[in-house]
Design a protein around this motif. Structure first.
Motif, PDB file in Angstrom:
ATOM      1  N   ASP A  41      -5.059  20.350 -17.118  1.00 51.29           N
ATOM      2  CA  ASP A  41      -3.871  19.521 -17.216  1.00 51.29           C
ATOM      3  C   ASP A  41      -4.246  18.075 -16.966  1.00 51.29           C
ATOM      4  N   GLN A  42      -3.240  17.238 -16.886  1.00 51.39           N
ATOM      5  CA  GLN A  42      -3.450  15.804 -16.741  1.00 51.39           C
ATOM      6  C   GLN A  42      -4.286  15.453 -15.512  1.00 51.39           C
ATOM      7  N   GLY A  43      -4.138  16.229 -14.439  1.00 53.92           N
ATOM      8  CA  GLY A  43      -4.859  15.930 -13.215  1.00 53.92           C
ATOM      9  C   GLY A  43      -6.361  16.053 -13.337  1.00 53.92           C
ATOM     10  N   ALA A  44      -6.837  16.748 -14.380  1.00 58.17           N
ATOM     11  CA  ALA A  44      -8.283  16.917 -14.576  1.00 58.17           C
ATOM     12  C   ALA A  44      -8.880  15.853 -15.487  1.00 58.17           C
ATOM     13  N   THR A  45      -8.092  14.861 -15.886  1.00 54.60           N
ATOM     14  CA  THR A  45      -8.549  13.877 -16.871  1.00 54.60           C
ATOM     15  C   THR A  45      -9.778  13.113 -16.407  1.00 54.60           C
ATOM     16  N   GLY A  46      -9.786  12.641 -15.157  1.00 55.61           N
ATOM     17  CA  GLY A  46     -10.923  11.870 -14.669  1.00 55.61           C
ATOM     18  C   GLY A  46     -12.205  12.676 -14.649  1.00 55.61           C
ATOM     19  N   TYR A  47     -12.108  13.949 -14.255  1.00 53.76           N
ATOM     20  CA  TYR A  47     -13.277  14.826 -14.262  1.00 53.76           C
ATOM     21  C   TYR A  47     -13.807  14.994 -15.691  1.00 53.76           C
ATOM     22  N   ALA A  48     -12.879  15.171 -16.636  1.00 48.16           N
ATOM     23  CA  ALA A  48     -13.271  15.391 -18.033  1.00 48.16           C
ATOM     24  C   ALA A  48     -13.981  14.176 -18.602  1.00 48.16           C
ATOM     25  N   VAL A  49     -13.485  12.980 -18.290  1.00 48.28           N
ATOM     26  CA  VAL A  49     -14.131  11.762 -18.791  1.00 48.28           C
ATOM     27  C   VAL A  49     -15.543  11.641 -18.235  1.00 48.28           C
ATOM     28  N   ALA A  50     -15.712  11.917 -16.952  1.00 48.51           N
ATOM     29  CA  ALA A  50     -17.042  11.834 -16.344  1.00 48.51           C
ATOM     30  C   ALA A  50     -18.008  12.813 -16.995  1.00 48.51           C
ATOM     31  N   GLU A  51     -17.489  13.970 -17.420  1.00 43.88           N
ATOM     32  CA  GLU A  51     -18.341  14.944 -18.097  1.00 43.88           C
ATOM     33  C   GLU A  51     -18.664  14.487 -19.516  1.00 43.88           C
ATOM     34  N   LEU A  52     -17.656  14.041 -20.265  1.00 49.52           N
ATOM     35  CA  LEU A  52     -17.836  13.667 -21.666  1.00 49.52           C
ATOM     36  C   LEU A  52     -18.742  12.460 -21.827  1.00 49.52           C
ATOM     37  N   THR A  53     -18.672  11.533 -20.892  1.00 47.11           N
ATOM     38  CA  THR A  53     -19.465  10.309 -20.982  1.00 47.11           C
ATOM     39  C   THR A  53     -20.829  10.425 -20.328  1.00 47.11           C
ATOM     40  N   GLY A  54     -21.130  11.571 -19.733  1.00 42.27           N
ATOM     41  CA  GLY A  54     -22.454  11.782 -19.157  1.00 42.27           C
ATOM     42  C   GLY A  54     -22.660  11.169 -17.790  1.00 42.27           C
ATOM     43  N   PHE A  55     -21.564  10.812 -17.100  1.00 41.15           N
ATOM     44  CA  PHE A  55     -21.715  10.190 -15.783  1.00 41.15           C
ATOM     45  C   PHE A  55     -22.315  11.149 -14.755  1.00 41.15           C
ATOM     46  N   TYR A  56     -21.955  12.435 -14.814  1.00 40.44           N
ATOM     47  CA  TYR A  56     -22.558  13.412 -13.899  1.00 40.44           C
ATOM     48  C   TYR A  56     -24.057  13.531 -14.178  1.00 40.44           C
ATOM     49  N   ALA A  57     -24.403  13.676 -15.450  1.00 45.53           N
ATOM     50  CA  ALA A  57     -25.807  13.836 -15.822  1.00 45.53           C
ATOM     51  C   ALA A  57     -26.622  12.625 -15.397  1.00 45.53           C
TER      52      ALA A  57
END
Length: 330
Positions: A41-57
């Protein structure tokens, strides 16, 4: 001589193979896996962006999400260590801590995005001011995702403002989340429901009309400087891996910065989470629902105690004990 050469070559090859294996093991050990529990849901948006943009990696981490359907499952998972991090409502977290659970807050991940919706056939007056408008719920059935979870705790505080008896004036019904919640509301099983973006998206997609009684999105509502969700860490993981925690915090903070500064980040995250049937609809939904994940009240001790207003006891855990210092600014 030739036997000696063969022996030397064999030893050299063994050393090379051993070195390769060692490098592989070392590389894996340098890539900690952060297990995450959340709802799509909307609350997971920040986590999803960090994953999609490779910030975790980029921080040397591997993000491993598990998608659940209720805050109760997530709360149990993060306390037991099944998840390193989970996305949860503060009211539910505060109650769990009061009952002996241990969890550490990393940062808020969403401001107020709730609402109260009703079946159109009830003919309720949507023009009345708050809290008078909620007096119309007397004698009605009220749907929340799960009994005792964050939605109910927050809505109970609003009904108390309206002077309702929380246990006799309304009938509480657990309607689940996602498609199940939309189907239950659409069937007329409940008169009223605590709404959130995902539920409203699903209802509109299915052609179900509803009346919005109270809009609680943003800080200028009865909820004020409210956090609808916070990133919560397992105590042992947070205490035993401080470097990994701060790396994760930095990546997550970058995700929220991208949401605010990069026009495509939000729509892409919504599409990744399944909010929208196509990129165009994901962008339209992002334009409608972006505010709570872009304009999030900061993690301060004052705001920490504000969340306690929406709990049964009205008290918050120790800020210094249950908040990971430096995470929100990492």
């Amino acid at each position: 001589m030739r036997a000696g050469v063969r022996r030397a070559v064999a030893l050299l090859m063994a050393a090379i193979l051993l070195g390769i294996a060692g490098c592989g093991d070392s590389g894996e050990s340098r890539t900690p896996v952060v297990s995450f529990g959340g709802v799509r849901d909307q609350g997971a948006t920040g986590y999803a962006v960090a994953e999609l943009t490779g910030f975790y990696a980029y921080q040397g981490l591997r993000f491993s999400p598990t998608w659940a359907t209720s805050g109760t499952v997530l709360m149990q998972g993060v306390v037991s260590g099944e998840f390193d991090v989970a996305n949860l409502g503060p009211a539910q977290l505060y109650e769990a801590v009061r009952n002996g659970a241990c969890a550490r807050v990393l940062r808020p991940t969403q401001g107020a995005a709730y609402g109260v919706i009703a079946q159109t056939g009830l003919g309720l007056d949507t023009t009345l001011p708050y809290p008078e408008i909620l007096t119309q719920l007397r004698g009605l059935t009220v749907g929340v995702a799960a009994r005792g979870a964050a939605q109910e705790l927050v809505l109970r505080s609003l009904l108390a403002d309206a002077g309702l008896n929380l246990d006799t004036d309304v009938t509480w019904v657990a309607i689940g989340a996602g498609a199940a919640a939309a189907a239950t509301f659409a069937s007329g099983t409940v008169d009223v429901a605590m709404s959130y973006p995902q539920l409203e998206i699903n209802l509109r997609a299915g052609g179900t009309a509803f009346d919005k009684l109270v809009n609680l999105a943003g800080p200028d509502t009865p909820l004020g400087e409210f956090w609808q969700s916070v990133a919560v860490a397992n105590c042992d993981w947070a205490d035993d891996h401080p470097d990994t925690v701060l790396k994760f915090c930095h990546a997550l903070n970058q995700g929220f910065t991208a949401l605010a500064q990069q026009p495509d980040a939000g729509p892409q995250a919504f599409a990744h989470l399944g909010l929208g049937s196509d990129p165009e609809q994901a962008k339209s939904l992002w334009d409608r629902y972006r505010t709570p994940v872009v304009d999030i009240p900061p993690l301060t001790e004052e705001n920490w105690h504000h969340q306690a207003e929406f709990t049964p006891t009205g008290t918050a855990p120790s800020f210094s004990e249950y908040v990971v210092d430096g995470c929100s600014t990492a």
